[in-house]
Design a protein around this motif. Structure first.
Motif, PDB file in Angstrom:
ATOM      1  N   PRO A 132      21.318  39.892  68.409  1.00  0.00           N
ATOM      2  CA  PRO A 132      21.977  39.173  67.017  1.00  0.00           C
ATOM      3  C   PRO A 132      22.642  38.146  67.392  1.00  0.00           C
ATOM      4  O   PRO A 132      23.409  37.546  66.272  1.00  0.00           O
ATOM      5  N   GLU A 133      23.426  38.696  68.134  1.00  0.00           N
ATOM      6  CA  GLU A 133      24.439  37.822  68.894  1.00  0.00           C
ATOM      7  C   GLU A 133      24.833  36.138  69.481  1.00  0.00           C
ATOM      8  O   GLU A 133      25.482  35.586  69.765  1.00  0.00           O
ATOM      9  N   LEU A 134      23.777  35.607  69.748  1.00  0.00           N
ATOM     10  CA  LEU A 134      22.889  34.631  70.066  1.00  0.00           C
ATOM     11  C   LEU A 134      23.203  33.387  68.888  1.00  0.00           C
ATOM     12  O   LEU A 134      22.784  33.930  67.461  1.00  0.00           O
ATOM     13  N   SER A 135      23.122  32.433  69.269  1.00  0.00           N
ATOM     14  CA  SER A 135      23.578  30.923  68.069  1.00  0.00           C
ATOM     15  C   SER A 135      22.582  30.420  68.180  1.00  0.00           C
ATOM     16  O   SER A 135      21.397  30.738  68.039  1.00  0.00           O
TER      17      SER A 135
ATOM     18  N   SER B 239      19.859  35.572  63.139  1.00  0.00           N
ATOM     19  CA  SER B 239      19.790  37.199  63.838  1.00  0.00           C
ATOM     20  C   SER B 239      18.102  37.590  62.997  1.00  0.00           C
ATOM     21  O   SER B 239      17.823  38.581  63.723  1.00  0.00           O
ATOM     22  N   SER B 240      18.148  38.288  60.999  1.00  0.00           N
ATOM     23  CA  SER B 240      17.808  38.204  60.569  1.00  0.00           C
ATOM     24  C   SER B 240      15.987  38.288  60.885  1.00  0.00           C
ATOM     25  O   SER B 240      15.265  39.212  60.547  1.00  0.00           O
ATOM     26  N   ASN B 241      15.646  36.898  61.333  1.00  0.00           N
ATOM     27  CA  ASN B 241      14.814  36.256  61.670  1.00  0.00           C
ATOM     28  C   ASN B 241      14.345  36.850  63.229  1.00  0.00           C
ATOM     29  O   ASN B 241      12.455  37.107  63.561  1.00  0.00           O
ATOM     30  N   ILE B 242      14.902  37.338  64.542  1.00  0.00           N
ATOM     31  CA  ILE B 242      14.154  38.216  65.608  1.00  0.00           C
ATOM     32  C   ILE B 242      13.360  38.788  65.680  1.00  0.00           C
ATOM     33  O   ILE B 242      12.274  38.621  66.438  1.00  0.00           O
ATOM     34  N   GLU B 243      12.832  40.464  64.639  1.00  0.00           N
ATOM     35  CA  GLU B 243      11.843  40.863  64.621  1.00  0.00           C
ATOM     36  C   GLU B 243      10.781  39.987  64.046  1.00  0.00           C
ATOM     37  O   GLU B 243       9.664  40.221  64.677  1.00  0.00           O
ATOM     38  N   GLN B 244      10.188  39.452  63.098  1.00  0.00           N
ATOM     39  CA  GLN B 244       9.936  38.704  63.102  1.00  0.00           C
ATOM     40  C   GLN B 244       8.670  37.502  63.729  1.00  0.00           C
ATOM     41  O   GLN B 244       7.659  37.492  63.442  1.00  0.00           O
ATOM     42  N   THR B 245       9.844  36.591  64.608  1.00  0.00           N
ATOM     43  CA  THR B 245       9.837  35.926  65.292  1.00  0.00           C
ATOM     44  C   THR B 245       8.938  37.035  67.076  1.00  0.00           C
ATOM     45  O   THR B 245       7.841  36.067  66.872  1.00  0.00           O
ATOM     46  N   LEU B 246       9.230  37.719  67.075  1.00  0.00           N
ATOM     47  CA  LEU B 246       8.395  38.768  68.047  1.00  0.00           C
ATOM     48  C   LEU B 246       7.086  39.047  67.987  1.00  0.00           C
ATOM     49  O   LEU B 246       6.523  39.634  68.550  1.00  0.00           O
ATOM     50  N   LYS B 247       7.416  39.483  65.871  1.00  0.00           N
ATOM     51  CA  LYS B 247       6.264  40.151  65.888  1.00  0.00           C
ATOM     52  C   LYS B 247       4.580  38.938  66.102  1.00  0.00           C
ATOM     53  O   LYS B 247       4.188  39.552  66.240  1.00  0.00           O
TER      54      LYS B 247
END
Length: 232
Positions: free
Chosen positions: A141-144, A189-197
């Motif tokens: 989440p801390e990434l740009s 950062s909220s997109n990370i879970e969906q990206t990995l999915k």
């Protein structure tokens, strides 16, 4: 370098890109050449500042223009292998049609899946899996937004490489270069879970080499990409 005033009913930023493209293709502009300043382009082209900035942003994102702080804008001296390809400029002309871009990309990726399956090997898919597992560790989440987008694209570049087809790799990289600025704008950062999915689902399709990709799966991929890509 002098630009002529524009007289067009088309999207102005697109016409500015076309004007620069034409000067590159006819040799009026060459690698390393300095461009007029933003203010000079506004005056020469007879347009407002906004479309000039839009055109510059597009050309910078695909590596055609390099901006040197305190010096100005230049045609890059070290273009990527596709930056000055007429294909990229042709696609830029249509890149503002998000719906069609998303639709093309997703059907193009189904083609990629089928090509990998046609010459399927566990070694190829394992290389893609390694990239995915690396993303699981690195997407934080801390990434740009820029960092999130670049890590995201690593997966898709690995898939392209697995086709071992220069035409597919070239077109695929072009499509992702068009996507990248919008990806950066949309990345949170909220997109990370969906990206990995989404990447895991893609990987599962490749691991199951005999599974037929359904229209439902295509529609779901298109719908997800359109939702985040069209966010303000």
């Amino acid at each position: 370098m002098q630009f002529e005033k524009l007289t067009t009913s088309h999207k102005i930023s697109t016409e500015i890109v076309t004007a620069i493209k034409n000067k590159l293709l006819d040799g009026s502009l060459k690698n390393g050449d300095k461009l007029p300043t933003e203010a000079e382009m506004v005056e020469q082209l007879g347009v407002s500042r906004t479309p000039v900035r839009e055109a510059i942003k597009v050309l910078e994102s695909i590596g055609v223009i390099q901006i040197k702080r305190g010096e100005g804008m230049y045609i890059t001296n070290n273009p990527s292998h596709f930056s000055l390809n007429p294909l990229i400029f042709s696609l830029i002309m249509h890149s503002n049609n998000t719906e069609k871009l998303v639709e093309f990309r997703q059907h193009f990726e189904i083609l990629i899946i089928n090509m990998i399956r046609a010459k399927w090997s566990l070694e190829k898919v394992k290389k893609i899996e390694e990239v995915y597992l690396s993303q699981v560790e690195r997407l934080k989440p801390e990434l740009s937004p820029e960092e999130l987008a670049m890590i995201d694209l690593e997966f898709h570049y690995a898939v392209l490489d697995a086709t071992e087809n220069a035409f597919v790799i070239e077109i695929g990289k072009t499509i992702y270069e068009l996507y990248k600025p919008k990806m950066i704008a949309a990345k949170q950062s909220s997109n990370i879970e969906q990206t990995l999915k989404t990447h895991k689902a893609y990987l599962d399709l490749l691991l199951q080499k005999d599974l037929v990709v359904s229209e439902k799966q295509i529609d779901e991929m298109i719908e997800y990409n359109q939702e985040w890509l069209e966010k303000d």
